[in-house]
Each structure stands twice: as C-alpha cells, then as structure tokens.
Motif scaffolding. Structure first.
Motif, short mmCIF file in Angstrom:
data_model
loop_
_atom_site.label_atom_id
_atom_site.label_comp_id
_atom_site.label_asym_id
_atom_site.label_seq_id
_atom_site.Cartn_x
_atom_site.Cartn_y
_atom_site.Cartn_z
N ARG A 84 0.87 -13.19 0.26
CA ARG A 84 1.99 -13.75 0.19
C ARG A 84 1.76 -12.51 -1.97
NH1 ARG A 84 -1.81 -17.47 0.17
NH2 ARG A 84 -3.34 -16.87 -1.99
N LEU A 85 0.58 -12.46 -2.17
CA LEU A 85 1.14 -11.52 -3.53
C LEU A 85 2.50 -10.30 -2.96
CD1 LEU A 85 -2.21 -11.10 -4.86
CD2 LEU A 85 -0.33 -12.66 -5.35
N ASN A 86 2.63 -9.76 -1.57
CA ASN A 86 3.37 -8.71 -1.63
C ASN A 86 4.91 -8.83 -1.31
OD1 ASN A 86 4.46 -7.17 0.98
ND2 ASN A 86 4.07 -5.86 -0.09
N LYS A 87 5.10 -10.36 -1.11
CA LYS A 87 5.48 -11.03 -0.52
C LYS A 87 6.73 -11.62 -1.81
CE LYS A 87 8.51 -15.10 2.00
NZ LYS A 87 8.61 -15.92 3.42
N SER A 88 5.49 -12.28 -3.17
CA SER A 88 6.22 -12.87 -4.51
C SER A 88 6.72 -11.32 -4.86
CB SER A 88 4.84 -13.59 -5.05
OG SER A 88 3.86 -12.52 -4.93
N GLY A 89 6.42 -10.37 -4.78
CA GLY A 89 7.23 -8.90 -5.60
C GLY A 89 5.99 -8.46 -6.68
N HIS A 90 4.24 -9.02 -6.47
CA HIS A 90 3.21 -8.75 -7.27
C HIS A 90 2.89 -7.76 -7.15
CE1 HIS A 90 4.94 -13.35 -8.35
NE2 HIS A 90 4.85 -13.10 -9.69
N VAL A 91 2.49 -7.44 -5.72
CA VAL A 91 1.45 -6.21 -5.22
C VAL A 91 1.78 -5.61 -4.15
CG1 VAL A 91 -1.19 -6.11 -4.11
CG2 VAL A 91 -0.67 -8.17 -5.93
N VAL A 92 1.80 -4.21 -4.61
CA VAL A 92 2.30 -3.55 -3.51
C VAL A 92 1.00 -2.84 -2.59
CG1 VAL A 92 4.67 -2.74 -4.42
CG2 VAL A 92 2.75 -1.36 -5.09
N ARG A 93 1.17 -2.25 -1.31
CA ARG A 93 0.09 -2.30 -0.72
C ARG A 93 0.49 -0.20 -0.94
NH1 ARG A 93 1.02 -6.50 2.76
NH2 ARG A 93 -1.21 -7.88 3.48
N GLU A 94 -0.54 0.55 -0.56
CA GLU A 94 -0.26 1.95 -0.76
C GLU A 94 -1.12 2.77 0.15
OE1 GLU A 94 -0.24 3.59 -5.35
OE2 GLU A 94 1.96 2.81 -5.17
N ARG A 95 -1.19 3.53 0.35
CA ARG A 95 -1.38 4.28 1.94
C ARG A 95 -2.55 5.51 0.48
NH1 ARG A 95 -3.05 1.64 6.45
NH2 ARG A 95 -1.76 0.65 6.69
N GLN A 96 -4.26 5.80 1.01
CA GLN A 96 -4.53 6.99 0.06
C GLN A 96 -5.55 7.68 0.62
OE1 GLN A 96 -3.99 6.96 -3.50
NE2 GLN A 96 -2.84 5.08 -3.14
N GLY A 97 -5.66 8.37 -0.14
CA GLY A 97 -6.48 9.51 1.02
C GLY A 97 -6.24 10.48 1.83
N THR A 98 -6.79 11.22 2.49
CA THR A 98 -5.79 12.49 3.16
C THR A 98 -5.15 12.28 4.69
OG1 THR A 98 -7.90 13.47 4.11
CG2 THR A 98 -7.20 14.72 2.10
N ASP A 99 -6.15 11.21 4.93
CA ASP A 99 -5.58 10.46 6.22
C ASP A 99 -4.97 9.37 6.15
OD1 ASP A 99 -7.85 8.25 5.63
OD2 ASP A 99 -9.75 9.09 7.42
N ARG A 100 -4.86 8.33 5.38
CA ARG A 100 -4.06 7.55 4.87
C ARG A 100 -4.07 6.20 5.00
NH1 ARG A 100 -0.17 8.32 1.57
NH2 ARG A 100 1.09 7.35 1.98
N ARG A 101 -5.75 6.09 5.81
CA ARG A 101 -5.86 4.92 6.13
C ARG A 101 -6.69 3.93 5.34
NH1 ARG A 101 -10.58 6.36 10.78
NH2 ARG A 101 -11.03 8.09 9.27
N GLN A 102 -7.03 3.81 4.08
CA GLN A 102 -7.08 3.27 3.00
C GLN A 102 -5.96 2.90 2.31
OE1 GLN A 102 -9.30 4.56 -1.00
NE2 GLN A 102 -10.58 3.14 -0.94
N VAL A 103 -5.70 1.57 2.44
CA VAL A 103 -5.01 0.36 1.90
C VAL A 103 -5.30 0.07 -0.10
CG1 VAL A 103 -3.50 -1.23 1.27
CG2 VAL A 103 -3.90 -0.12 3.44
#
Length: 169
Positions: A84-103
């Motif tokens: 919901r927060l992503n769709k409304s433009g309030h939050v983005v998910r970013e991949r972190q770490g070397t394996d890019r699994r952590q959001v």
C-alpha cells in the motif's frame, strides 16, 4: 451524587494527570484517524511511516521484519502494508548488501511532504500552546513525558510476556 457502575468497587481512581494522559492519547488517536482518513491512509500506514522516520533519524535500517515487529503485524499484513505504501508513493523498497537479498524500506520525498501537510495543523496548535510555558516548565514536561513513554514501553513488554503465559479458555 455520582452514578456508579453496578458491581464495580468504589475506588479513588488514578490521579487527574493520568486522566489527562489518557485524554491526550485518545485525542491524538482521533487526530491521526482524521488526518489519515482525509488522505486515504490507514492508522497502520501512518504508524509505519513514523517507525521508518524514527529509525532513519537514528541511522538504523528498516526492513520488513523490523516493521512487522515494531507494529506487531503478521508477515502477510506487513506485506500488504508495504505494498500500500509503495503504491501510494510513500515508501520504496531497496535491495541492500552484497547478495541483494535484504530489502530496506525508505520513505520518499512525497511521504515527507504528505506527512508534513497532514500534521502541520497539529504542530501549529501544539506550538502555539507551548508558547504559554517557560523553557524550565517545558524541560520538566519533556522529562515527564519521556518517563511516561518509558513506563508505557515497560508495561507493554510486561503485558506481552504475561499474555503469552495466560492459559486459553
């Protein structure tokens, strides 16, 4: 003569200050409901943004797991909230770490703008009310409110522990 609830023991009750804290809490909740409702946001959405903002201010990473724990949500409810927060433009998910699994969750500039607009009236009225107090009085009030928050956190932790030990009917 006061009307008492039948079968309820007569008690002195909490001090007037405790009643005021309860009333403040209730009115704060009403404000959040009104501000969120007029912006098509749920209370949980606003609580999530507050958690993300607090963590960000402390340079701490916010993951979906952190949000789930802080808001006491199930994994599916947390996913729906983030969607919901992503769709409304309030939050983005970013991949972190070397394996890019952590959001990692980050608030967008839109979230800060919308939040500022929603809470500007409250900030304006609280700011005006605070002008009636001296810096010394505000320092005492700040110390008091900090102690009340800490006490409430401890009580919540205790209730959670006790609740997990309560036998089911």
């Amino acid at each position: 003569m006061t009307a008492e609830a039948p079968g309820r023991p007569r008690a002195a009750g909490p001090p007037p200050l405790v009643h005021l804290l309860q009333e403040f809490s209730l009115e704060s909740n009403r404000y959040v409901d009104a501000a969120g409702g007029s912006n098509d946001m749920h209370r949980t959405d606003l609580n999530a943004l507050a958690v993300i903002m607090q963590y960000t201010a402390k340079n701490r990473v916010v993951t979906p797991g952190v949000l789930r724990k802080e808001l006491h949500l199930s994994s599916p409810a947390t996913t729906a909230l983030i969607d919901r927060l992503n769709k409304s433009g309030h939050v983005v998910r970013e991949r972190q770490g070397t394996d890019r699994r952590q959001v990692q969750l980050r608030m967008t500039p839109k979230a800060y703008r919308d939040g500022g607009a929603m809470f500007r009236p409250l900030a304006r009225h609280i700011g005006a009310a605070m002008q009636d107090f001296s810096p010394e009085e505000l320092a005492v009030a700040t110390r008091f409110m900090s102690a009340m928050i800490e006490a409430t956190v401890r009580a919540g932790e205790e209730a959670a522990r006790d609740g997990s030990r309560t036998p089911s009917p």
